[in-house]
Design an enzyme around this catalytic site. Structure first.
Site, short mmCIF file in Angstrom:
data_model
loop_
_atom_site.label_atom_id
_atom_site.label_comp_id
_atom_site.label_asym_id
_atom_site.label_seq_id
_atom_site.Cartn_x
_atom_site.Cartn_y
_atom_site.Cartn_z
N ASP A 145 -24.66 -8.82 21.91
CA ASP A 145 -24.16 -7.50 21.53
C ASP A 145 -23.09 -7.57 20.43
O ASP A 145 -22.18 -6.75 20.39
CB ASP A 145 -23.59 -6.74 22.75
CG ASP A 145 -24.57 -6.73 23.90
OD1 ASP A 145 -25.75 -6.44 23.66
OD2 ASP A 145 -24.16 -7.02 25.04
N GLY B 97 -32.67 -5.68 22.78
CA GLY B 97 -31.97 -4.43 22.51
C GLY B 97 -31.15 -4.41 21.25
O GLY B 97 -29.94 -4.37 21.28
P1 GDP Z 1 -26.92 -6.62 18.77
O1 GDP Z 1 -27.86 -6.79 19.89
O2 GDP Z 1 -26.13 -7.89 18.51
O3 GDP Z 1 -27.53 -6.03 17.53
O4 GDP Z 1 -25.82 -5.64 19.27
P2 GDP Z 1 -25.92 -4.10 19.71
O5 GDP Z 1 -27.28 -3.59 19.80
O6 GDP Z 1 -25.03 -3.96 20.88
O7 GDP Z 1 -25.33 -3.44 18.43
C1 GDP Z 1 -24.07 -3.10 18.32
C2 GDP Z 1 -23.88 -1.62 18.22
O8 GDP Z 1 -22.75 -1.44 17.43
C3 GDP Z 1 -24.98 -0.82 17.55
O9 GDP Z 1 -25.00 0.47 18.10
C4 GDP Z 1 -24.54 -0.78 16.09
O10 GDP Z 1 -24.99 0.34 15.38
C5 GDP Z 1 -23.06 -0.73 16.25
N1 GDP Z 1 -22.33 -1.40 15.18
C6 GDP Z 1 -22.69 -2.47 14.44
N2 GDP Z 1 -21.70 -2.80 13.60
C7 GDP Z 1 -20.68 -1.94 13.83
C8 GDP Z 1 -19.36 -1.80 13.31
O11 GDP Z 1 -18.90 -2.55 12.45
N3 GDP Z 1 -18.59 -0.81 13.84
C9 GDP Z 1 -19.03 0.02 14.80
N4 GDP Z 1 -18.19 0.96 15.26
N5 GDP Z 1 -20.27 -0.08 15.32
C10 GDP Z 1 -21.07 -1.06 14.84
#
Ligand code: GDP
Length: 424
Positions: free
Chosen positions: A13, A40
């Site tokens: 995540d 996810g």
């Molecule tokens: P992944 O599995 O590593 O891609 O992680 P997630 O699915 O949990 O993604 C992270 C969440 O944070 C997603 O909803 C992204 O749109 C959001 N996100 C990614 N980068 C940033 C950021 O720099 N700031 C914020 N506020 N949200 C982010």
């Protein structure tokens, strides 16, 4: 002909989906190399927020070929559902390629995982109950069914009969459940086979030929380094290997093809489910990080545990993956804290550890040693260049880079593409 690997440096995540999004323009192939429909990624494209659990996020880009490599376990029902979901929002899934060597998640895997987790009671691992662990177990036990088995009906039925005989013994005699029938599973899976057929390919060959024709390949890890089956906090880990080395084994390419290993690291740390997490903040700080960062699981909806940045696990991830650079995500979430904490080492049994302790018991007892940095009040979401950030936020980034020993190339301050700041 370079390949790049994107890998999470924490417990998943970290925002890997966004890193892939930033790199996608320069890529020809995006490859998922481990895990199953427990990943996810959340991606925002063309005004749609898309949650993909199995299909690589590269599917959003029409110029790319998305690949599911050998090391992924595939639930064909879920794969087809995701492809239908994509088609429904106007994204063409026809360029998806799946290795015939992928092991399949079968209905008995789901059933067995459900009953064993129940049986374990308070010792349950808190798995996503998608049958992923049991499917990897059968792969290692050499009784797994692979996608290619679907294309020889006789072999498929024979293998299914053998394995189901044993699974039904376990289900009925150990857990008092009803047996599953070969015919029903066979019917369903052979139907899936027809729809999957155009997507099944020798993906190792495809990637090799691509690399040698000068194409760019991005290998995207799911979960994160600390959830790696070998390198993570066993047994509180996932049932596959997110680390960079496994990307090669799964995709079937050699290490010399890779020139970038990008670690995605969040400006604080989260973890889903049980297991050690030295910098967890169970107080107001952790609560605020969770709220500001919307820390709820994409696949499970579970609230994530939240805590402060941990430079010890970053250094560890840098070492075991051979990271060449970092993408730092979600820096915007830290606005409004008077002080921000960074864990620089651990203390356990009177000893100081600069690195992840070699024994799990020590890791469980590890107390974070914190350094406190000045916080900042300003919201960062409108920053468009690293220089736009308040001095305290820049100092924080520079300090993480120093502690991790790996250059930070991009700082992300929001989910959108333009909220990505190049660090000179
Ligand atoms: P992944 O599995 O590593 O891609 O992680 P997630 O699915 O949990 O993604 C992270 C969440 O944070 C997603 O909803 C992204 O749109 C959001 N996100 C990614 N980068 C940033 C950021 O720099 N700031 C914020 N506020 N949200 C982010």
């Amino acid at each position: 002909m370079p390949a790049s690997i994107v890998i999470g440096t924490q417990w998943g995540d970290e925002g890997k989906g966004k890193a892939t999004d930033l790199l996608a323009d320069h890529m020809d192939f995006v490859v998922r190399y481990q895990g199953g429909n427990n990943a996810g990624h959340t991606i925002i494209a063309e005004g749609h927020e898309l949650k993909l659990h199995l299909v690589p996020s590269g599917i959003l880009y029409p110029h790319l070929t998305s690949v599911i490599a050998d090391g992924v376990v595939v639930d064909p029902r879920v794969l087809l559902e995701e492809m239908d979901g994509l088609a429904a929002v106007g994204i063409d899934p026809s360029r998806l390629r799946v290795s015939g060597n992928c092991h399949m998640i079968m209905p008995y895997h789901l059933e067995i995982e459900r009953v064993t987790e129940r049986f374990l009671g308070k010792n349950a691992l808190g798995t996503t109950k998608r049958g992923i662990g049991p499917a990897y177990g059968d792969k290692a036990a050499r009784i797994g069914l692979r996608i290619q088995d679907l294309f020889d009906e006789k072999i498929f039925r024979e293998k299914l009969e053998v394995v189901l005989k044993e699974k039904n013994q376990v289900l009925t005699r150990v857990y008092g459940r009803l047996p599953l029938t070969v015919d029903l599973i066979e019917d369903d899976y052979l139907r899936y086979a027809e729809r999957l057929r155009p997507h099944v390919a020798d993906t190792a060959r495809l990637l090799h030929d691509g690399l040698h024709a000068g194409k760019n390949v991005l290998l995207e890890g799911a979960q994160g380094t600390m959830l790696d089956l070998d390198k993570g906090t066993y047994p509180f880990v996932t049932s596959s290997n997110p680390v960079a080395g496994y990307a090669l084994a799964s995709a079937g390419i050699g290490p010399r093809e890779v020139d970038r290993v990008i670690g995605v690291t969040k400006a604080y740390v989260t973890r889903v489910g049980a297991g050690p997490f030295p910098t967890e903040d169970l107080g107001a700080g952790g609560e605020l990080l969770g709220e500001r960062g919307h820390e709820f699981g994409t696949t499970t909806g579970r609230k994530r545990r939240c805590g402060w940045f941990d430079a010890v696990i970053l250094r560890y991830a840098a070492r075991v993956n051979g990271l060449t650079e970092l993408f730092l995500t979600k820096l915007d979430v830290l606005s409004g804290f008077e002080r921000v904490r960074v864990c620089t080492s651990y203390r356990a049994d009177g000893e100081v550890f600069e690195d992840v302790p070699p024994h799990q018991s020590l890791f469980h007892r590890a107390e974070p040693v914190y350094e406190e940095l000045e916080g900042w009040d300003e919201e960062l979401v409108d920053a468009r260049a690293f220089g736009d950030l308040p001095a305290a936020a820049r100092t924080y980034v520079e300090r993480l880079q120093e502690l991790g020993g790996v250059p930070i190339s991009v700082v992300s301050v929001g989910p959108a593409r333009e909220q990505s700041l190049a660090v000179a």
